[in-house]
Enzyme design. Structure first.
Site, PDB file in Angstrom:
ATOM      1  N   ARG A 105       0.884  -1.188   0.000  1.00 28.41           N
ATOM      2  CA  ARG A 105       0.000   0.000   0.000  1.00 28.41           C
ATOM      3  C   ARG A 105       0.907   1.219   0.000  1.00 28.41           C
ATOM      4  NH1 ARG A 105      -5.183   1.514   3.659  1.00 28.41           N
ATOM      5  NH2 ARG A 105      -6.032   0.158   2.042  1.00 28.41           N
ATOM      6  N   HIS A 132      -7.389   0.832  -6.291  1.00 28.91           N
ATOM      7  CA  HIS A 132      -7.560  -0.040  -5.123  1.00 28.91           C
ATOM      8  C   HIS A 132      -8.261  -1.329  -5.614  1.00 28.91           C
ATOM      9  CE1 HIS A 132      -7.760  -1.297  -1.093  1.00 28.91           C
ATOM     10  NE2 HIS A 132      -8.557  -0.398  -0.552  1.00 28.91           N
ATOM     11  N   GLN A 135     -10.134  -3.867  -3.297  1.00 30.77           N
ATOM     12  CA  GLN A 135     -11.400  -3.311  -2.816  1.00 30.77           C
ATOM     13  C   GLN A 135     -12.503  -3.532  -3.847  1.00 30.77           C
ATOM     14  OE1 GLN A 135     -11.990  -1.530   0.276  1.00 30.77           O
ATOM     15  NE2 GLN A 135     -14.030  -2.072  -0.423  1.00 30.77           N
ATOM     16  N   ASP A 227     -17.321   7.171  -0.897  1.00 37.22           N
ATOM     17  CA  ASP A 227     -16.029   7.065  -0.201  1.00 37.22           C
ATOM     18  C   ASP A 227     -15.731   8.449   0.379  1.00 37.22           C
ATOM     19  OD1 ASP A 227     -13.496   6.287   0.662  1.00 37.22           O
ATOM     20  OD2 ASP A 227     -12.570   6.423  -1.324  1.00 37.22           O
ATOM     21  N   CYS A 267     -16.350   1.771   1.060  1.00 41.21           N
ATOM     22  CA  CYS A 267     -15.149   0.940   1.275  1.00 41.21           C
ATOM     23  C   CYS A 267     -14.671   1.010   2.724  1.00 41.21           C
ATOM     24  CB  CYS A 267     -14.046   1.371   0.317  1.00 41.21           C
ATOM     25  SG  CYS A 267     -13.616   3.117   0.495  1.00 41.21           S
ATOM     26  N   ARG A 295     -13.585  -8.515   1.921  1.00 42.63           N
ATOM     27  CA  ARG A 295     -12.164  -8.290   1.631  1.00 42.63           C
ATOM     28  C   ARG A 295     -11.383  -9.549   1.987  1.00 42.63           C
ATOM     29  NH1 ARG A 295     -10.042  -3.119   1.611  1.00 42.63           N
ATOM     30  NH2 ARG A 295      -8.168  -4.208   0.930  1.00 42.63           N
TER      31      ARG A 295
HETATM   32  N1  NVA Z   1      -9.987   6.847  -1.085  1.00 45.84           N
HETATM   33  C1  NVA Z   1      -9.578   6.400   0.220  1.00 45.84           C
HETATM   34  C2  NVA Z   1      -9.772   4.921   0.366  1.00 45.84           C
HETATM   35  C3  NVA Z   1      -9.402   4.324   1.695  1.00 45.84           C
HETATM   36  C4  NVA Z   1      -9.580   2.846   1.742  1.00 45.84           C
HETATM   37  C5  NVA Z   1      -8.133   6.763   0.444  1.00 45.84           C
HETATM   38  O1  NVA Z   1      -7.312   6.585  -0.472  1.00 45.84           O
HETATM   39  O2  NVA Z   1      -7.803   7.251   1.530  1.00 45.84           O
HETATM   40  N1   CP Z   2     -11.113  -0.088   2.639  1.00 42.59           N
HETATM   41  C1   CP Z   2      -9.831  -0.154   3.052  1.00 42.59           C
HETATM   42  O1   CP Z   2      -8.908  -0.409   2.266  1.00 42.59           O
HETATM   43  O2   CP Z   2      -9.682   0.034   4.389  1.00 42.59           O
HETATM   44  P1   CP Z   2      -8.308   0.261   5.177  1.00 42.59           P
HETATM   45  O3   CP Z   2      -7.767   1.597   4.762  1.00 42.59           O
HETATM   46  O4   CP Z   2      -8.689   0.193   6.616  1.00 42.59           O
HETATM   47  O5   CP Z   2      -7.355  -0.843   4.790  1.00 42.59           O
END
Ligand code: NVA
Ligand code: CP
Length: 308
Positions: A105, A132, A135, A227, A267, A295
């Site tokens: 990540r 993502h 997801q 989101d 998400c 997930r």
């Molecule tokens: N769009 C959000 C998703 C988190 C799972 C982010 O990138 O922070």
């Molecule tokens: N939806 C998601 O990826 O959650 P986290 O940021 O908690 O991993």
């Protein structure tokens, strides 16, 4: 068809048949006893590099690999030599000598591509600023579970044209779901992603549309998705965005014009009272915690298919 040794960097790395194979494997693993799950990936290791915070991704990958008989190594990028300038390439080459797959990540999507180029083991994208994919796979698995099929449904995404919106568009196009993305002007999804999604959609017969009208987007929608308005890395824009996105909140007014059987997805993590109300996230239409659970199932399937 085999996914053995494959990377999952972008949603379009998987064909429709391969997405279906992931879903079928997730069903199979869920249907098995704990003992049989443990025999799937005995002794395999997954390195999990995190440059951003996580609850779901970290825990679902770590619990998932354990349930399959393997072991997950949580690696905070800030505690790695990456922090002191070791290259992504050298990190990839080194980790490939120790583990059977790498999940990452990070911010820059190119870092995942570079990691995969230099790794000898499969690389899984656990979120970048652009995409993502794990997801989106869990999301469409959830829609399939709740609404019985994917082809021809209307998915309305309301909010920021971000990484989650991008992955949903690409996967919707692959599986044949129609998608409308409603964002304020200036917050539309990336043009290149829209173009790619539309190209894929023309083969599957689905439509990918953009609008700035959130009420029109949710009209008769089968799925309403939102989101956060400010993603990780955009924290200093949060206040400004709150004013710009006010009309894009998922709430009862939006649900009233959706299909009566519509489901609400997010998400997570959610900023309750901003992009979604308590009544929408906790109400009868919400499937967000099943979505979070999925997930685990979908990522177990991905890990098994690429690592076995
Ligand atoms: N769009 C959000 C998703 C988190 C799972 C982010 O990138 O922070
Ligand atoms: N939806 C998601 O990826 O959650 P986290 O940021 O908690 O991993």
């Amino acid at each position: 068809m085999s996914l053995q040794g494959r990377d999952l960097i972008a949603d379009y790395d998987l064909s429709r048949e391969e997405v279906e194979a992931v879903f079928a494997m997730a069903d199979e693993l869920r249907g098995e006893s704990r003992e049989d799950n443990l025999k799937r990936l005995p002794g395999r290791s997954l390195a999990m590099i995190f440059q951003k915070p996580s609850t779901r991704t970290r825990v679902s990958f770590e619990a998932g690999i354990s349930q399959l008989g393997g072991h997950g190594l949580f690696l905070s990028a800030g505690d790695m030599q990456l922090k002191r300038g070791e290259t992504i390439a050298d990190t990839a080459r080194t980790l490939s000598r120790y583990v059977d797959a790498i999940m990452i990540r990070t911010y820059d999507h190119q870092d995942v591509i570079d990691l995969a180029d230099c790794a000898d083991v499969p690389v899984i994208n656990g979120l970048t600023d652009l995409l993502h994919p794990c997801q989106a796979l869990a999301d469409f698995y959830t829609i399939r579970q709740k609404l019985d099929g994917l082809q021809g449904l209307k998915l309305a995404y309301v909010g920021d044209g971000n990484n989650v919106a991008h992955s949903l568009m690409l996967t919707a196009a692959t599986v044949g779901t129609n998608m409308v993305v409603a964002t304020p002007r200036g917050f539309e999804p990336d043009k290149g992603i829209v173009e790619t999604a539309r190209k894929i959609a023309s083969a599957s017969g689905s439509k990918i549309e953009l609008t700035d009208d959130p009420m029109a987007a949710v009209e008769m929608a089968n799925v309403i998705y939102t989101d956060v308005w400010a993603s990780m890395g955009q924290e200093e824009e949060a206040l400004l965005r709150r004013a710009i996105f006010r009309d894009y909140q998922v709430n009862d007014e939006k649900l009233d014009v959706a299909d009566p059987e519509a489901i609400v997805l997010h998400c997570l993590p959610a900023h309750r009272g901003e992009e979604i109300t308590d009544s929408a996230i906790d109400g009868a239409h919400s499937a967000v915690f099943d979505q979070a659970e999925n997930r685990l199932h979908v990522q177990k399937a991905i890990m098994y298919l690429v690592m076995s």
